[in-house]
Design a protein around this motif. Structure first.
Motif, PDB file in Angstrom:
ATOM      1  N   ASP B   2      53.418  43.490  42.311  1.00  0.00           N
ATOM      2  CA  ASP B   2      52.661  43.900  40.814  1.00  0.00           C
ATOM      3  C   ASP B   2      51.556  42.804  40.991  1.00  0.00           C
ATOM      4  O   ASP B   2      50.445  43.101  40.665  1.00  0.00           O
ATOM      5  CB  ASP B   2      53.516  44.043  39.775  1.00  0.00           C
ATOM      6  N   SER B   5      48.983  43.267  43.631  1.00  0.00           N
ATOM      7  CA  SER B   5      48.042  44.566  43.411  1.00  0.00           C
ATOM      8  C   SER B   5      47.256  43.995  42.001  1.00  0.00           C
ATOM      9  O   SER B   5      46.013  44.786  41.935  1.00  0.00           O
ATOM     10  CB  SER B   5      48.551  45.711  43.226  1.00  0.00           C
ATOM     11  N   THR B   6      47.454  43.136  41.396  1.00  0.00           N
ATOM     12  CA  THR B   6      46.888  42.804  40.150  1.00  0.00           C
ATOM     13  C   THR B   6      45.687  41.916  40.575  1.00  0.00           C
ATOM     14  O   THR B   6      44.560  42.102  40.219  1.00  0.00           O
ATOM     15  CB  THR B   6      47.652  42.343  38.927  1.00  0.00           C
ATOM     16  N   ASN B   9      43.981  42.516  44.817  1.00  0.00           N
ATOM     17  CA  ASN B   9      43.732  43.811  45.398  1.00  0.00           C
ATOM     18  C   ASN B   9      42.603  43.841  46.433  1.00  0.00           C
ATOM     19  O   ASN B   9      41.719  43.759  46.071  1.00  0.00           O
ATOM     20  CB  ASN B   9      43.690  44.503  44.059  1.00  0.00           C
ATOM     21  N   ASN B 189      40.539  46.028  37.125  1.00  0.00           N
ATOM     22  CA  ASN B 189      41.344  45.078  37.878  1.00  0.00           C
ATOM     23  C   ASN B 189      40.629  43.659  38.071  1.00  0.00           C
ATOM     24  O   ASN B 189      39.293  43.566  38.365  1.00  0.00           O
ATOM     25  CB  ASN B 189      41.387  45.555  39.272  1.00  0.00           C
TER      26      ASN B 189
END
Lengths: 246, 223
Positions: B2, B5-6, B9, B189
């Motif tokens: 997580d 991907s945060t 990314n 993001n």
């Protein structure tokens, strides 16, 4: 009779309350070699630093060099171009080679071409015995060599008079001789020289006239024989006794 | 995963990269312009401060003190939002450059002054005694020696100016930070922000290392 090259009248200089020079009157002739001696703090360095106005002096004082009055303003650089100076601490430009040190002022002030300035600089360095080191930087030279370069730098302007402010006082004893030798040779060429020095032997041998200063005044002036062998003033006798007899 | 991907990314980063690069160009443009203008202004101010008459010297000192005291963000906002009220309307680019230059010139002036004052008095006397004019005393004798002394602190000042360009995003300037925040909003993001931080580091870390190297070399050069 020829007018004196340097004329000093009523030269006064004070630092706050302290009077460094008490109204000095002095004429220096063309071609004369004048040595100024005296104890520390007697005002002898201040006197020659006034001649090219590195020390500003009091109003009412008057100095002329070759007829040009020494005072702040547009004429000052012109006077300074005619008055060479050699300092106690050499003051060579550390970021330039020896050769460049000697070339700088002729190019900038006399507007001489690079080639002519270089030729003159190499000749002068040859004369003071530094030609081999022309492309070195000042820090790579000994004190005596640096001072000889400083003399060449002053000579490159072909000045009418050369001022020496205790030129051997910062040198190791073994290097004093090489600098004095260059100065003796110069004195023989007829250039006007004013030398503040503690080297009594040099003064006796080379000077046309010796000036003894104390307390911001000229106490006695005369030929080397008069000053060193038959001083008239008590203070001169005491000083010479202190520096010579030990 | 997580976390990755945060903040890291890759697809988001790739997508925002062209935008970030445009921002980098703007940042460098603002920074370089301000640094050069600040150097020229600073040298000018330093010479005035040292050699002009008492009135000019006093004014220059006041300038230097004021612009070293005022927060850059405050100055920037005044230039961009307050000056239009008196009819001076500067683009975001020129607002940023003006504010950065005014401050950089003040710091640079102090750096140059310290450098010139570090040159021994004998150098001034020897060059004056040769009959050199004030101009040549400065350009041939004093400044070439002073430059060596001031290069490390000047480089430090360049780093500060480049970092402070990020403040230009406040006046809607599309610099690196502004582009990154926009890309973040667009992609929902924060990876573009991390990307911008890395780009700032790639730009400035070598300069920081260079200053450290210069300072070491300089301290060794002195006996």
């Amino acid at each position: 009779m020829k007018a004196p090259l340097i004329k000093i009248s009523n030269l006064r200089k004070t630092y706050g309350q302290f009077v460094a020079l008490h109204g000095i009157d002095l004429d220096i002739a063309q071609g004369e070699v004048l040595c100024v001696v005296g104890p520390s703090g007697s005002g002898k360095s201040t006197l020659i630093r006034c001649i090219n106005h590195l020390e500003p002096f009091e109003a009412g004082s008057e100095i002329t060099v070759d007829g040009i009055p020494v005072r702040p303003g547009p004429d000052l650089d012109q006077v300074r171009a005619e008055v060479g100076m050699v300092f106690q601490s050499f003051n060579l430009f550390p970021h330039m080679t020896v050769l460049r040190n000697v070339m700088l002022a002729p190019i900038r002030v006399r507007k001489m071409s690079e080639a002519d300035a270089e030729k003159r600089a190499r000749d002068l360095l040859e004369r003071v015995g530094i030609s081999v080191q022309a492309d070195k930087y000042p820090a790579q030279l000994s004190g005596g060599q640096q001072q000889r370069v400083a003399i060449a730098r002053a000579l490159a302007m072909e000045p009418k008079v050369l001022l020496f402010d205790e030129p051997t006082s910062a040198l190791d004893p073994e290097m004093v001789g090489e600098v004095l030798d260059v100065m003796k040779k110069l004195a023989g060429t007829g250039v006007t020289m004013v030398v503040v020095t503690h080297e009594m032997g040099f003064a006796r041998q080379v000077a046309d006239r010796v000036l003894f200063m104390d307390g911001g005044a000229i106490i006695e002036a005369g030929t080397p024989t008069e000053i060193f062998d038959a001083p008239k003033e008590e203070r001169t006798r005491n000083f010479l006794h202190a520096v010579l007899d030990h | 995963m997580d976390l990755f991907s945060t903040f890291f990314n890759i697809p988001v980063l790739m997508q925002s990269l062209p935008q970030l690069m445009n921002g980098l160009l703007v940042t460098i443009g603002i920074g370089a312009t301000s640094i050069i203008a600040g150097l020229i202004g600073g040298l000018f101010l330093a010479v005035l401060r040292l050699y002009a008459g008492p009135v000019v010297t006093g004014l220059v000192r006041a300038y230097i003190d004021v612009f070293r005291s005022i927060p850059l963000l405050v100055l920037l906002i005044i230039v961009y939002y307050a000056l239009p009220f008196v009819g001076i309307r500067l683009s975001p680019f020129f607002s940023a450059v003006t504010a950065l230059t005014l401050v950089s010139a003040a710091y640079t002036a102090e750096i140059f002054r310290a450098g010139i004052e570090a040159i021994p008095k004998g150098q001034f006397e020897a060059s004056a005694a040769l009959g050199l004019s004030n101009r040549y005393i400065m350009t041939d004798v004093i400044l070439p020696q002073a430059i060596r002394i001031v290069i490390p602190p000047l480089t430090n000042n360049c780093i500060n100016v480049l970092k402070d360009t990020a403040l230009a995003s406040v006046v809607a300037m599309p610099d690196l930070l502004k582009q990154a925040t926009q890309a973040q909003a667009l992609s929902a993001n924060p990876t573009p922000l991390i990307g911008a931080a890395v780009i700032y580091l790639i730009l400035l870390l070598p300069m920081v290392r260079y200053v450290a190297h210069l300072e070491k070399r300089f301290s060794r050069g002195r006996s």
